[in-house]
Design a protein around this motif. Structure first.
Motif, short mmCIF file in Angstrom:
data_model
loop_
_atom_site.label_atom_id
_atom_site.label_comp_id
_atom_site.label_asym_id
_atom_site.label_seq_id
_atom_site.Cartn_x
_atom_site.Cartn_y
_atom_site.Cartn_z
N THR A 179 0.80 -1.01 0.04
CA THR A 179 -0.06 0.00 -0.17
C THR A 179 0.86 1.19 0.18
N ILE A 180 0.77 2.27 -0.81
CA ILE A 180 1.24 3.44 -0.73
C ILE A 180 0.94 4.38 0.34
N ILE A 181 1.92 4.73 1.11
CA ILE A 181 1.76 5.39 2.46
C ILE A 181 2.28 7.04 1.97
N PHE A 197 -0.36 25.30 1.71
CA PHE A 197 -0.83 25.61 0.54
C PHE A 197 -0.74 24.68 -0.52
N VAL A 198 -1.79 24.25 -1.48
CA VAL A 198 -1.47 23.23 -2.72
C VAL A 198 -0.96 22.19 -1.85
N GLY A 199 -1.45 21.46 -0.96
CA GLY A 199 -1.18 20.33 -0.14
C GLY A 199 -1.35 19.08 -1.15
N PHE A 200 -2.67 18.97 -1.71
CA PHE A 200 -2.86 17.76 -2.43
C PHE A 200 -2.23 17.85 -3.66
N LEU A 201 -1.93 19.08 -4.04
CA LEU A 201 -1.02 19.29 -5.64
C LEU A 201 0.38 18.58 -5.57
N LYS A 202 0.74 18.79 -4.24
CA LYS A 202 2.35 18.14 -4.16
C LYS A 202 2.03 16.55 -4.51
N LEU A 203 1.04 15.80 -4.19
CA LEU A 203 0.82 14.62 -4.37
C LEU A 203 0.69 14.08 -5.85
N LEU A 204 0.24 15.18 -6.72
CA LEU A 204 0.00 14.91 -8.06
C LEU A 204 1.18 14.39 -8.74
N ALA A 205 2.56 14.70 -8.13
CA ALA A 205 3.81 14.48 -8.65
C ALA A 205 4.42 12.95 -8.36
N ALA A 206 3.73 12.33 -7.64
CA ALA A 206 4.13 10.87 -7.26
C ALA A 206 3.73 10.13 -8.53
N TRP A 207 4.38 9.06 -8.70
CA TRP A 207 4.26 8.15 -9.84
C TRP A 207 3.71 6.68 -9.37
#
Length: 633
Positions: free
Chosen positions: A2-4, A14-24
């Motif tokens: 599971t990805i933690i 600020f843009v906290g969830f946007l940082k998760l968009l960079a994960a592959w």
């Protein structure tokens, strides 16, 4: 596996969830990049064919097909079908993880009742732990791809040390065509039973507690097998898949940009790249891929359960509990704050000092108390003053429109709420069976709560006071938010129906006279020859209590008239209302010896006239009692 990422969203930024968009790893890009490339390639091929490979007649036919496909794509319920399907899959995914077996609770209880550092007790505890882990490996090999790759045969389990070769042979000798994960759990139950027989588990209750926890572990192993056996119906999965893929197949043609010179409605622009169609594909297809990944969490996807890690954890914890922690604890000493009555506040580090918060004592703890004048107890005389102060502001005036209060100040049945006026309203049941409000005059003596000696209030006095009051005072009015002053209608007083007269009426007589027996008025049915005194006595102004008082003067254990009234107001024989013995009539005849047929005859016209006259003389409803009609006595 599971990805933690919990630590990355522990604090809002600020843009906290946007940082998760960079994960592959575990991302939607990893799931969709192949499908997205295929969709965009097919769309580009169709667009190039329309623009450069078709003649004018073929382009016209393609444009008609594109407009038709675009008009009917909205009929496919993609959002509803796909949303409900993903909801079911996510709920099932979480329930499966909750049913993954954990041996901790069983071993906790076993170490409580099967304690001791002797070699025999230690062997028993370790054997039970090994058998539990062996049973878990057997069930996980049947449902998890990763575990099956790790332990493909029994030899790999023997090599890992969970069982011996002899135990593996005994397991294989157990003849059963189904999955035999329950065999090692039965071995563990037999070991616990032997420990009870040897006295290492001292009580039957202790053995029962351990067996119950072992049975719960076995039930969760069975649920893992059941979830792998009973899946979401295939037809539902097929419907969702067809809905999504057919929708985007229609979009490949219907969302093409057509010739702008022909002015087709909805095709005024030609920007070559369908941006919003690609976003729609990204969302819907990504939703479907989420369900595809979570429908079986025992696989090898990025977000599937890491069962191999979980079994490693269970093995280490189980053997640490049965060996290192069973029956052992640090020495009992006085703690650091032994001499302190109140426990001091725990210390903070400089890094954690910002998370310190004041003590919470309730949301109204810091509310400002009312003034000294408002804190004193209110008295009945302060009603007007408090009411004027509550309606002194504009807000109070608006709220008064919606207050459910009567228009007048005569509150029901409470002397403490009387602030003015000479009477108040009291609720009572009137004789006709309907409830009503009866204003009662309140004198100074009544307000004080004391009355002259020998005086009693009766319903007749209150009914007489009711006649002297205006009609609009007798009816209690209420206001509601929908009844404003410009919409208010005058309430007309409802006429109370006259009370229904019973067949018989018992009346009070002040002095017994001829034609009376036991104080009961006897009405003769001889036509117009009935004496006028009988009509006067039958005026209805005397109460039932006076009649009962006169009847009680006789030597009877129960008032006969009251018995007749309780039985429904019907008298079928004189024996029901008269005591045994001779009557007090002058002729000395006994009423008890008379036949009922001679007594109860049909009343004649004068008797009915007397009843009507009685109803007219009674201005208010009076409780009716039976009348005894006798022709001759």
């Amino acid at each position: 596996m599971t990805i933690i990422y919990q630590y990355r969203v522990a604090t809002t930024s600020f843009v906290g969830f946007l940082k998760l968009l960079a994960a592959w790893r575990g991302s939607v890009y990893k799931l969709l990049f192949k499908e997205s490339l295929v969709f965009m390639g097919v769309y580009a091929a169709i667009s190039l064919t329309y623009r450069f490979a078709l003649n004018d007649q073929q382009k016209l036919q393609f444009e008609r097909v594109a407009i038709h496909c675009n008009s009917y794509t909205s009929l496919i319920p993609v959002s509803f079908v796909l949303g409900f399907y993903v909801t079911v899959v996510v709920q099932r995914w979480w329930q499966q993880f909750r049913n993954v077996p954990w041996p901790d609770r069983t071993i906790f209880v076993m170490c409580t009742y099967l304690s001791g550092q002797e070699e025999r007790a230690r062997i028993m505890r370790r054997t039970v732990a090994r058998y539990m882990m062996f049973g878990m490996i057997l069930i996980m090999r049947a449902v998890s791809v990763a575990v099956m790759k790790r332990f493909p045969t029994l030899d790999h389990i023997v090599e890992a040390g969970f069982i011996t070769k002899d135990e593996a042979e005994i397991y294989e000798k157990t003849e059963c065509q189904y999955l035999k994960f329950w065999v090692p759990l039965m071995w563990a139950s037999n070991v616990l039973t032997r420990a009870r027989q040897e006295g290492r588990i001292e009580t039957e209750f202790g053995l029962r507690m351990v067996i119950e926890q072992l049975a719960d572990f076995r039930d969760k192993c069975s649920l893992c097998f059941v979830y792998d056996w009973i899946t979401i119906p295939l037809v539902y999965t097929q419907v969702v898949t067809l809905a999504v893929y057919s929708f985007f197949a229609a979009c490949l043609v219907g969302r093409q940009f057509l010739d702008t010179e022909k002015n087709y409605p909805g095709y005024e622009y030609d920007i070559y790249v369908p941006v919003f169609t690609l976003l729609q594909f990204f969302f819907y297809m990504g939703w479907l891929k989420v369900a595809e990944q979570m429908i079986n969490p025992f696989g090898e996807d990025d977000d599937d359960y890491d069962i191999n890690w979980l079994m490693d954890r269970h093995t280490a914890v189980a053997f640490a509990l049965v060996d290192q922690c069973c029956g052992r604890h640090p020495p009992l000493i006085r703690d650091q704050h032994w001499d302190e009555t109140v426990m001091p506040e725990m210390p903070y580090t400089e890094a954690s000092l910002g998370s310190r918060r004041p003590n919470f004592l309730g949301s109204t703890f810091n509310l400002a108390p009312p003034s000294t004048e408002d804190q004193r107890p209110a008295t009945p005389g302060d009603t007007d003053r408090l009411r004027k102060r509550s309606h002194g502001s504009f807000a109070g005036s608006v709220l008064s429109l919606f207050s459910m209060k009567p228009h007048h100040r005569f509150l029901s049945g409470s002397r403490e709420t009387i602030d003015s006026g000479d009477h108040h309203v009291r609720f009572l049941s009137v004789p006709n069976g309907r409830p009503g409000y009866m204003p009662v005059l309140t004198s100074e003596t009544e307000k004080s709560g004391s009355l002259p000696e020998g005086r009693e209030r009766s319903n007749s006095e209150r009914l007489e006071n009711l006649e002297s009051l205006p009609v609009d005072v007798r009816v209690r009015k209420k206001s509601s938010p929908s009844k404003f002053f410009f919409l208010a209608k005058k309430d007309k007083p409802k006429e109370q129906p006259s009370p229904k007269l019973n067949r018989f009426t018992v009346e009070a007589v002040e002095e017994p006279a001829a034609g009376l027996d036991n104080g009961v008025a006897v009405t003769h049915g001889g036509g117009g020859d009935a004496p006028s005194a009988t009509r006067t006595r039958r005026s209805g102004q005397q109460t039932v209590m006076q009649t009962l008082q006169q009847l009680n003067s006789k030597a009877v254990s129960r008032p006969p008239v009251l018995s007749a009234i309780e039985e429904g107001g019907t008298v079928t024989s004189l024996r029901q209302i008269l005591p045994s013995g001779k009557s007090d009539d002058d002729d000395g005849s006994s009423l008890s010896s008379m036949d009922d047929a001679d007594v109860f005859e049909k009343p004649k016209a004068p008797v009915l006239e007397d009843i009507e006259e009685t109803a007219e003389l009674s201005s208010t409803p009076v409780p009716s009692v039976p009348i005894i009609t006798i022709d001759e006595v």
